[in-house]
Write a protein that holds these residues in place. Structure first.
Motif, short mmCIF file in Angstrom:
data_model
loop_
_atom_site.label_atom_id
_atom_site.label_comp_id
_atom_site.label_asym_id
_atom_site.label_seq_id
_atom_site.Cartn_x
_atom_site.Cartn_y
_atom_site.Cartn_z
N UNK A 67 -5.50 6.29 2.62
CA UNK A 67 -4.21 5.81 3.11
C UNK A 67 -3.67 4.56 2.46
N UNK A 68 -4.13 4.23 1.26
CA UNK A 68 -3.56 3.08 0.55
C UNK A 68 -3.99 1.73 1.04
N UNK A 69 -5.08 1.66 1.83
CA UNK A 69 -5.53 0.35 2.36
C UNK A 69 -6.48 -0.34 1.37
N UNK A 70 -6.06 -0.41 0.12
CA UNK A 70 -6.86 -1.03 -0.93
C UNK A 70 -6.49 -2.50 -1.07
N UNK A 71 -7.00 -3.11 -2.14
CA UNK A 71 -6.69 -4.52 -2.39
C UNK A 71 -5.21 -4.74 -2.69
N UNK A 101 8.20 -4.46 6.58
CA UNK A 101 7.28 -3.69 5.73
C UNK A 101 7.68 -2.21 5.69
N UNK A 102 8.08 -1.66 6.83
CA UNK A 102 8.48 -0.25 6.87
C UNK A 102 9.71 0.02 6.00
N UNK A 103 10.56 -0.99 5.86
CA UNK A 103 11.79 -0.84 5.07
C UNK A 103 11.58 -1.18 3.59
N UNK A 104 10.35 -1.55 3.22
CA UNK A 104 10.08 -1.96 1.85
C UNK A 104 9.57 -0.77 1.03
N UNK A 105 10.20 -0.58 -0.13
CA UNK A 105 9.78 0.50 -1.02
C UNK A 105 8.34 0.31 -1.46
N UNK A 106 7.63 1.41 -1.62
CA UNK A 106 6.23 1.47 -2.04
C UNK A 106 5.25 1.07 -0.94
N UNK A 107 5.74 0.78 0.26
CA UNK A 107 4.84 0.52 1.38
C UNK A 107 4.73 1.79 2.19
N UNK A 108 3.48 2.25 2.42
CA UNK A 108 3.26 3.45 3.22
C UNK A 108 3.22 3.11 4.69
N UNK A 131 0.26 -0.47 3.89
CA UNK A 131 -0.55 0.29 2.95
C UNK A 131 0.18 0.51 1.64
N UNK A 132 -0.59 0.61 0.56
CA UNK A 132 -0.02 0.81 -0.78
C UNK A 132 0.37 2.28 -0.96
N UNK A 133 1.64 2.48 -1.33
CA UNK A 133 2.12 3.84 -1.64
C UNK A 133 2.60 3.88 -3.09
N UNK A 134 2.03 3.01 -3.90
CA UNK A 134 2.38 2.95 -5.32
C UNK A 134 1.26 2.28 -6.08
N UNK A 135 1.48 2.04 -7.35
CA UNK A 135 0.48 1.38 -8.19
C UNK A 135 0.40 -0.10 -7.86
N UNK A 136 -0.56 -0.79 -8.46
CA UNK A 136 -0.67 -2.24 -8.24
C UNK A 136 0.58 -2.96 -8.70
#
Length: 701
Positions: A67-71, A101-108, A131-136
């Motif tokens: 789910x994108x909960x990485x660094x 956060x919900x309105x921010x692009x690349x945030x899951x 959560x990350x929904x994109x690359x670093x």
């Protein structure tokens, strides 16, 4: 004029086809200028990682399966001294942060604060995760966007800060860009004053700016186009800007000085341009190739940020070099005598040799051992501290204390323990997760094990909190120990692990980069000078400048000597990228001056075969150029040491000291003394070598 080489013929063509050359460059610059203004928004803010490393693999697995909960996930810290997570104002701040956060692009998905996990025991601090929904790189852009909305989330005694790795890189990039722009604003008046004094006329002083702007616009447009298919660091443009200015000044000085001399001798601007290109143009070409070779070696470091920074500088070098060898001679031929328009009283436009540097060279010729020894001892003394140099990845100290990531970092440490901001993520399988959690919990470097997160594909993540701060060297030992002792197949990730892996990659590649730069630098000097002894001396003296500069860097940034003057808090080490990246930059600039001095000396040697005339004539002919160019570079670099976070200061001090020592102690003292002591042996070429080397001469017949 019959015995003219290809570079001289190119000069003759450009001088007689001004309109065609100007129109060609005008079209190229205008096309690329369309894209140049958008370059910074297209470039990436991350990439400080070791490609393919275990920690990067761990992050990719988490982003894909858990789910994108990485660094790379965004972390928002909500804190109040007087209120707790159950109070209405605190809850309102959490709600606003969640909505942002919900309105921010690349945030899951957005994970609200949870008691026992992301809400402190006293209830005064809570963490919202995006959560990350994109690359670093995408997540750094997301952090840039989220900060705008989060600024309004805090109220009524509740503060809200974006932190975590993506927030840190966002603040880091912004702080460094601001510092670099501020430094450039400070340095421009000084630069212009030195240029006017060095060139002796307002028109001539504008020529380096023409080269700089041409190279910078072309490089910026090219970087934008490249960013459409590759991840290119925003730092690539920052360094491209610096090198475009540096080389624009160096090359213009060398070419204009030679053009004035040739024009005074012949009177014919076309012949003057041809001779200028046949002599100084060759030196500029070899200098540019040397700079490119030094930067190409940085590509050996397996990190997107490093490779793209080198690419950015190389693009600037290529465009400035191309403009120097085509546009500049065309402009010089077109201007003719007008190049001295707005001349200052002391200008002697036809003066090929500087009387002052000729007198200085004569003094060195008389006392080479004494003067050379003074320079050598000074350099060796400054090099000694290098023996105890330490490196590390940047800590939170590189971010201004007032920035959100730094404040959030401090609040997380205070609420959850010293190691909480540096959480490690142990990626394993669902079946192995209990064993991994048990083994990690018994490790002496781990303070707490957080409940396991399970994902798709049988992937599980065991988050653990170390018992030391993320910048503590002991954390690296813990990471290595966990990798050795945890069940096979477990990957240790998290931002501290990514920093650790990048530092290891840099450490392992530094000897290779240094060896490649030195080896190729020697071969290029050998090709240009046809003399192995002086080529080796040129490379060795470059190393003295590098070593002395890093010795000073260690005293300031590791030991804290003079740190209060520069307004910095020492990290206790130099940033890990400094040895490899700054080495390549210093070597490139040093070789610039080496080529200018030795090509001028070689020109005299080819004509007279007299060691005295070669040394004195070489220094008299190039000393003023080296002095003026170095003065500009020192002024520019030292302004970076006066503002901004630690990395720009580190770069400013180390590069500024390197240029200062290289120009004034090595090129204007030690290397001429070496030429005096070596005599004719400096220019000796073995017969077997002479048969395979092309016949390159810097004189003009």
């Amino acid at each position: 004029m019959n015995n003219v080489g290809p570079i001289g013929r190119l000069g003759r063509y450009t001088a007689t086809h001004f309109k065609q050359v100007a129109i060609g460059w005008g079209i190229l610059v205008l096309v690329l200028a369309v894209f140049a203004p958008r370059v910074e928004s297209a470039l990436s803010g991350a990439g400080w990682e070791a490609s393919g490393s275990e920690s990067v693999q761990a992050r990719q697995l988490i982003d894909k399966n858990v789910g994108g909960l990485s660094s790379s996930a965004l972390q928002v810290v909500v804190h109040s001294k007087t209120q707790t997570a159950t109070d209405p104002a605190f809850q309102a701040a959490i709600a606003k942060a969640t909505a942002t956060l919900r309105d921010t692009e690349f945030v899951g998905r957005v994970i609200p604060p949870q008691p026992g996990l992301s809400i402190s025991e006293d209830g005064h601090t809570a963490i919202v995760q995006g959560a990350a929904a994109g690359t670093s790189n995408d997540m750094v852009r997301a952090a840039d966007d989220a900060k705008k909305g989060l600024e309004k989330a805090g109220a009524d005694g509740v503060e809200v800060h974006l932190t975590g790795a993506s927030g840190l890189w966002s603040d880091f990039n912004h702080a460094n860009l601001t510092a670099m722009l501020k430094s450039e604003v400070i340095s421009w008046p000084v630069t212009m004053a030195i240029l006017v004094v060095a060139f002796g006329s307002l028109v001539a002083a504008g020529l380096p700016l023409m080269l700089t702007i041409t190279g910078l616009v072309a490089a910026a447009g090219s970087l934008f186009l490249g960013a459409q298919v590759l991840d290119i660091s925003v730092w690539a443009f920052n360094f491209a800007m610096m090198f475009a200015l540096a080389l624009g000044i160096d090359y213009a000085l060398f070419m204009v000085m030679r053009f004035r001399s040739a024009r005074a001798e012949h009177g014919d601007p076309v012949r003057a341009v041809t001779e200028t290109m046949d002599t100084a143009g060759k030196a500029v070409l070899f200098s540019g190739i040397t700079v490119l070779i030094s930067l190409t070696a940085v590509m050996l470091v397996p990190s997107p940020a490093f490779r793209s920074m080198a690419l950015g500088i190389m693009l600037a070098v290529i465009f400035v070099l191309a403009a120097t060898l085509t546009l500049l001679p065309a402009v010089l031929g077109h201007l003719d005598g007008k190049v001295d328009k707005g001349a200052l009283p002391w200008l002697r436009s036809g003066e090929a040799r500087s009387p002052r540097f000729e007198a200085w060279a004569t003094t060195i010729w008389k006392h080479p051992k004494k003067l050379g020894a003074v320079a050598l001892v000074a350099l060796v003394v400054l090099m000694i501290p290098v023996l105890g140099i330490k490196t590390g990845m940047p800590s939170i100290k590189v971010v201004p204390s007032e920035d959100g990531s730094a404040q959030g970092y401090a609040l997380v440490k205070q609420a959850f323990g010293p190691g909480a901001p540096g959480q490690l993520q142990l990626v394993t399988t669902t079946g192995e997760a209990p064993a991994v959690a048990k083994a990690a919990g018994s490790d002496r470097g781990i303070a707490r094990v957080i409940p396991t997160m399970t994902g798709t594909g049988g992937v599980a993540v065991v988050p653990v909190i170390p018992n030391v701060d993320a910048s503590d060297p002991a954390l690296g030992t813990t990471i290595d120990r966990l990798r050795a002792e945890l069940p096979a197949g477990t990957k240790v990730g998290g931002q501290p692990a990514e920093n650790h892996d990048l530092e290891a990659a840099l450490s392992s590649k530094t000897p290779l980069v240094v060896g490649v730069v030195l080896g190729l630098g020697f071969l290029l000097l050998l090709l240009a000078l046809q003399a192995p002894i002086i080529a080796a001396v040129g490379v060795i003296t470059n190393l003295l400048a590098v070593g002395a500069a890093f010795g000073v860097g260690r005293l300031v940034f590791q030991d804290g000597v003079g740190a209060s003057v520069l307004g910095l808090d020492s990290q206790g080490f130099l940033d890990a990228w400094a040895p490899v990246f700054f080495f390549a930059m210093i070597f490139a600039i040093s070789m610039d001056y080496t080529v200018f001095l030795l090509s001028a000396a070689k020109e005299r040697w080819d004509i007279t075969k007299n060691p005295r005339d070669a040394m004195i004539g070489g220094l008299a002919g190039s000393g003023r150029v080296i002095f003026a160019a170095a003065a500009v570079m020192v002024a520019i670099f030292f302004t970076f040491s006066l503002s901004g976070p630690i990395p720009p200061k580190e770069m400013g001090v180390i590069l500024g000291v390197a240029v200062l020592l290289d120009a004034f102690l090595i090129r204007l003292l030690l290397l001429p003394a070496a030429l005096r002591l070596l005599g004719k042996w400096a220019w000796w070429t073995p017969r077997s070598l002479a048969k395979v080397l092309p016949d390159i001469r810097f004189g003009h017949a």
